[in-house]
Write a protein that holds these residues in place. Structure first.
Motif, PDB file in Angstrom:
ATOM      1  N   VAL A   6      -0.047  59.762  36.236  1.00  0.00           N
ATOM      2  CA  VAL A   6       0.986  59.308  37.176  1.00  0.00           C
ATOM      3  C   VAL A   6       2.046  60.393  37.346  1.00  0.00           C
ATOM      4  CG1 VAL A   6       2.740  57.556  37.637  1.00  0.00           C
ATOM      5  CG2 VAL A   6       0.557  56.895  36.612  1.00  0.00           C
ATOM      6  N   ARG A   7       2.390  61.079  36.234  1.00  0.00           N
ATOM      7  CA  ARG A   7       3.366  62.164  36.335  1.00  0.00           C
ATOM      8  C   ARG A   7       2.841  63.272  37.247  1.00  0.00           C
ATOM      9  NH1 ARG A   7       7.519  64.500  32.384  1.00  0.00           N
ATOM     10  NH2 ARG A   7       8.061  66.471  33.385  1.00  0.00           N
ATOM     11  N   MET A   8       1.575  63.619  37.098  1.00  0.00           N
ATOM     12  CA  MET A   8       0.989  64.647  37.955  1.00  0.00           C
ATOM     13  C   MET A   8       1.022  64.227  39.425  1.00  0.00           C
ATOM     14  SD  MET A   8      -2.328  65.746  35.663  1.00  0.00           S
ATOM     15  CE  MET A   8      -3.024  66.719  37.003  1.00  0.00           C
ATOM     16  N   ALA A   9       0.743  62.933  39.668  1.00  0.00           N
ATOM     17  CA  ALA A   9       0.743  62.437  41.046  1.00  0.00           C
ATOM     18  C   ALA A   9       2.130  62.554  41.674  1.00  0.00           C
ATOM     19  CB  ALA A   9       0.266  60.988  41.083  1.00  0.00           C
ATOM     20  N   VAL A  10       3.162  62.169  40.904  1.00  0.00           N
ATOM     21  CA  VAL A  10       4.531  62.171  41.446  1.00  0.00           C
ATOM     22  C   VAL A  10       5.044  63.599  41.603  1.00  0.00           C
ATOM     23  CG1 VAL A  10       6.917  61.491  40.993  1.00  0.00           C
ATOM     24  CG2 VAL A  10       5.050  59.878  40.551  1.00  0.00           C
ATOM     25  N   SER A  11       4.891  64.412  40.560  1.00  0.00           N
ATOM     26  CA  SER A  11       5.420  65.779  40.640  1.00  0.00           C
ATOM     27  C   SER A  11       4.664  66.603  41.668  1.00  0.00           C
ATOM     28  CB  SER A  11       5.359  66.451  39.267  1.00  0.00           C
ATOM     29  OG  SER A  11       4.012  66.522  38.812  1.00  0.00           O
ATOM     30  N   GLY A  12       3.376  66.278  41.895  1.00  0.00           N
ATOM     31  CA  GLY A  12       2.586  67.023  42.870  1.00  0.00           C
ATOM     32  C   GLY A  12       3.093  66.887  44.287  1.00  0.00           C
ATOM     33  N   ILE A  13       3.808  65.790  44.579  1.00  0.00           N
ATOM     34  CA  ILE A  13       4.359  65.601  45.929  1.00  0.00           C
ATOM     35  C   ILE A  13       5.388  66.681  46.222  1.00  0.00           C
ATOM     36  CG2 ILE A  13       5.699  64.044  47.393  1.00  0.00           C
ATOM     37  CD1 ILE A  13       4.450  61.712  45.829  1.00  0.00           C
ATOM     38  N   GLY A  14       6.296  66.891  45.278  1.00  0.00           N
ATOM     39  CA  GLY A  14       7.326  67.903  45.480  1.00  0.00           C
ATOM     40  C   GLY A  14       6.787  69.314  45.444  1.00  0.00           C
ATOM     41  N   GLU A  15       5.642  69.505  44.766  1.00  0.00           N
ATOM     42  CA  GLU A  15       5.060  70.842  44.665  1.00  0.00           C
ATOM     43  C   GLU A  15       4.153  71.177  45.847  1.00  0.00           C
ATOM     44  OE1 GLU A  15       3.126  70.531  40.968  1.00  0.00           O
ATOM     45  OE2 GLU A  15       4.986  70.484  39.781  1.00  0.00           O
ATOM     46  N   SER A  16       3.917  70.189  46.735  1.00  0.00           N
ATOM     47  CA  SER A  16       3.041  70.403  47.897  1.00  0.00           C
ATOM     48  C   SER A  16       3.766  70.037  49.182  1.00  0.00           C
ATOM     49  CB  SER A  16       1.772  69.559  47.753  1.00  0.00           C
ATOM     50  OG  SER A  16       1.136  69.775  46.529  1.00  0.00           O
ATOM     51  N   LEU A  17       5.064  70.340  49.237  1.00  0.00           N
ATOM     52  CA  LEU A  17       5.880  69.889  50.363  1.00  0.00           C
ATOM     53  C   LEU A  17       5.472  70.509  51.697  1.00  0.00           C
ATOM     54  CD1 LEU A  17       9.539  69.555  49.050  1.00  0.00           C
ATOM     55  CD2 LEU A  17       8.072  67.770  49.992  1.00  0.00           C
ATOM     56  N   SER A  18       4.804  71.645  51.665  1.00  0.00           N
ATOM     57  CA  SER A  18       4.374  72.228  52.935  1.00  0.00           C
ATOM     58  C   SER A  18       3.406  71.298  53.651  1.00  0.00           C
ATOM     59  CB  SER A  18       3.710  73.583  52.700  1.00  0.00           C
ATOM     60  OG  SER A  18       2.516  73.435  51.935  1.00  0.00           O
ATOM     61  N   ARG A  19       2.727  70.438  52.894  1.00  0.00           N
ATOM     62  CA  ARG A  19       1.800  69.468  53.481  1.00  0.00           C
ATOM     63  C   ARG A  19       2.399  68.057  53.471  1.00  0.00           C
ATOM     64  NH1 ARG A  19       0.375  73.191  55.752  1.00  0.00           N
ATOM     65  NH2 ARG A  19      -0.799  74.843  54.735  1.00  0.00           N
ATOM     66  N   THR A  20       2.875  67.620  52.297  1.00  0.00           N
ATOM     67  CA  THR A  20       3.346  66.245  52.172  1.00  0.00           C
ATOM     68  C   THR A  20       4.667  66.015  52.902  1.00  0.00           C
ATOM     69  OG1 THR A  20       4.469  66.767  50.090  1.00  0.00           O
ATOM     70  CG2 THR A  20       2.211  65.951  49.959  1.00  0.00           C
ATOM     71  N   GLY A  21       5.501  67.049  53.012  1.00  0.00           N
ATOM     72  CA  GLY A  21       6.824  66.879  53.613  1.00  0.00           C
ATOM     73  C   GLY A  21       6.765  66.377  55.040  1.00  0.00           C
TER      74      GLY A  21
END
Length: 584
Positions: A231-246
């Motif tokens: 779950v931590r990887m899922a949440v932190s991965g959002i901020g680390e992939s902002l070029s796509r998720t943002g």
């Protein structure tokens, strides 16, 4: 009066309604910009290694930029042509809804065919191709901006995105301040108010990625305690992939905020109208004619029916001069009828005696707003004795679609107009009389004498709210269109993200992560993206609702609406954002 002036007056009645529809259509296009951005980004992403190789072989940055933009223009042209065909087909379906609203609110018309002008087709092409080029510009610049070696790596893109976030958020704050400045400085201009709404949406959207970056970092430790490392990887991965998720979060947040803003506005508006109807409809039964006057003998028979304790009468006339059209309502009040009119800016005890006695009128709140008049001012009306000046005794609350409305006592009306007609009567029943029985008797005594309409106040209130709900069906269609576009956008973003993370996911599988764990990681991440989109949509939606209520509706129609935010609207919007993200 000139024929052109009469035509202009009629056309202006529905102008604000059509302007607001155009604004909702542009909102769908605004959300579409994010979708095009995602699509072009996905296209660039798929060919990142090819772009890197081309750059290494000597293709210049300018040539690479033009290649991607020309491709976007070609795709945008094809899509716009398809959009024009789909738009014409959609227009044929929506024609019934728009025509019904015009018939309900303004004037009768019968439209059976969609007329498509070359100008409309041209606008569609320009909007579609222009939006495609504008949205494609960012990923095109991204593709050409890196040296050949870095063009093949993802870390360079995320590093640059992280450095740009504070500047983008600052630009968003400046844009929102510009929106406020437009609202303050634009007076009563409706189009300027709509421009301010779009600036507000766009500025807020620019601030969302930085907020997501901060939120994902803050939530990561909590996620670890709740669900462990996955779950931590899922949440932190959002901020680390902002070029796509943002961009996906922004697109979904803007679309969901539109549903919140419009839902809060409609809900608040409906509540205000319902309260107004309950206060205004004081009589138990109303009877009248659509045009002309009630037969005098029939009117006497109606008010003499057993069970009728008191009655009021009204006469609606349209006064026209070179300045436009004014609806004058001459009323003879029943003893208990004064409570049905809410006086906004004066004491009712002072207003009503003067209204019955002197040459004064009450003006509706929309009339006062649109004509910039208030209590104590004077209005000139064309009477049968020539133009006469009447003092405004007070402003009263009204949601009548005809903004140019004023109330005059029947005593005063009879002094200035040679018209003894009555077009409607309100019956106040006594002794427990049954409204249904009274209406049956009205039908019996009017048969063969005059065609009249009659209904109970409860049924009139019900019919009025049915018309209200019909009016906003077209608005619902447009903002659900925006939500549909956002759904496709988040689907594209998730596809791009998973494609780009292919090696990372393969390493996780090699380290022992099972397919179900990998699916859970991606699903959890998508659900959190939906949650963050929904949370971001709430403040934007409330701001949008406030501007729609206090600025757009005020400038368009002059109505003052009491804003109320139902918690279920906000909770359902967040749940919808999560559901849409998970489905994508």
């Amino acid at each position: 009066l000139s024929a052109a002036g009469r035509t202009r007056t009629t056309a202006e009645m529905s102008a604000a309604f059509m302007t607001n529809l155009a604004a909702m259509s542009l909102l769908a296009l605004l959300v579409g910009l994010f979708l095009i951005y995602n699509s072009v980004s996905f296209s660039v992403l798929q060919r990142r290694s090819l772009i890197g190789s081309l750059r290494a072989l000597g293709v210049t940055r300018g040539r690479m930029l033009s290649l991607i933009l020309v491709e976007a223009a070609v795709i945008g042209s094809e899509a716009s042509l398809l959009g024009i065909v789909a738009g014409i087909l959609l227009g044929e379906r929506l024609l019934v809804l728009v025509s019904q609203s015009i018939n309900d609110l303004y004037f009768r018309l019968n439209v059976t065919d969609v007329m498509v002008s070359p100008f409309s087709i041209g606008k569609g092409l320009v909007a579609g191709v222009g939006a495609s080029l504008a949205a494609a510009a960012v990923p095109a610049i991204e593709a050409m901006s890196f040296p050949p070696r870095l063009a093949m790596t993802r870390s360079s893109l995320e590093g640059r995105t992280g450095r740009l976030l504070p500047r983008v958020a600052l630009a968003g704050l400046i844009t929102m301040f510009a929106a406020v400045a437009v609202l303050v400085l634009s007076g009563r201009n409706l189009v300027a108010g709509l421009i301010a709404v779009f600036l507000l949406i766009f500025g807020f959207a620019l601030c969302v990625p930085l907020a997501v970056k901060v939120a994902s970092a803050a939530l990561a430790p909590l996620a670890s305690r709740i669900g462990g490392m996955l779950v931590r990887m899922a949440v932190s991965g959002i901020g680390e992939s902002l070029s796509r998720t943002g961009v996906a979060i922004v697109a979904l947040a803007v679309a969901v905020s539109a549903t919140i803003g419009v839902s809060v506005m409609v809900d608040s508006f409906r509540g205000s109208v319902d309260d107004w109807l309950q206060q205004t409809l004081q009589a138990d039964v109303y009877a009248g004619v659509q045009r002309g006057s009630l037969d005098a003998g029939l009117l006497d028979d109606i008010v003499s029916l057993d069970g009728v304790g008191n009655f009021s009468t009204s006469r609606r006339v349209q006064l026209e001069d070179a300045a436009g059209r004014t609806q004058l309502i001459a009323i003879r009040m029943a003893p208990g009828g004064y409570a049905g009119t809410e006086i906004i800016d004066a004491s009712p005890g002072d207003v009503w005696p003067a209204w019955e006695r002197d040459d004064v009128v009450l003006v509706s709140e929309p009339y006062a707003y649109q004509h910039a008049v208030s209590r104590g001012d004077a209005v000139a009306l064309p009477t049968d004795r020539g133009s006469r000046s009447f003092e405004i005794a007070a402003v009263y609350q009204s949601y009548d679609i005809n903004a140019s409305a004023m109330l005059m006592s029947r005593n005063v009306y009879d002094r200035h107009f040679d018209d003894d007609g009555v077009d409607s009567v309100g019956l106040y029943l006594s002794g427990g009389a049954d409204p249904g029985a009274i209406m049956a008797r009205i039908g019996e005594i009017s048969e063969g004498r005059q065609e009249i309409r009659f209904n109970s106040n409860a049924r009139i209130r019900e019919l009025s709210l049915e018309i209200f709900d019909r009016t906003f069906i077209i608005t619902d269609v447009l903002y659900w269109l925006a939500v549909g576009v956002a759904f496709i956008g988040i689907l594209g973003a998730m596809l791009a993200l998973q494609l780009e993370r292919g090696r990372e996911l393969a390493v996780l599988r090699a380290l022992g992560m099972t397919p179900s764990q990998l699916g859970g990681l991606i699903t959890t991440q998508t659900a959190v993206i939906g949650l963050l989109s929904g949370i971001a949509a709430v403040p934007l939606g409330i701001m949008m609702a406030y501007v729609l209520i206090e600025v757009i509706n005020r400038r368009a129609f002059g109505w003052q609406i009491d804003m109320s935010v139902a918690p279920d609207i906000l909770l359902s919007a967040i749940a919808f954002a999560i559901g849409a993200a998970l489905l994508a």
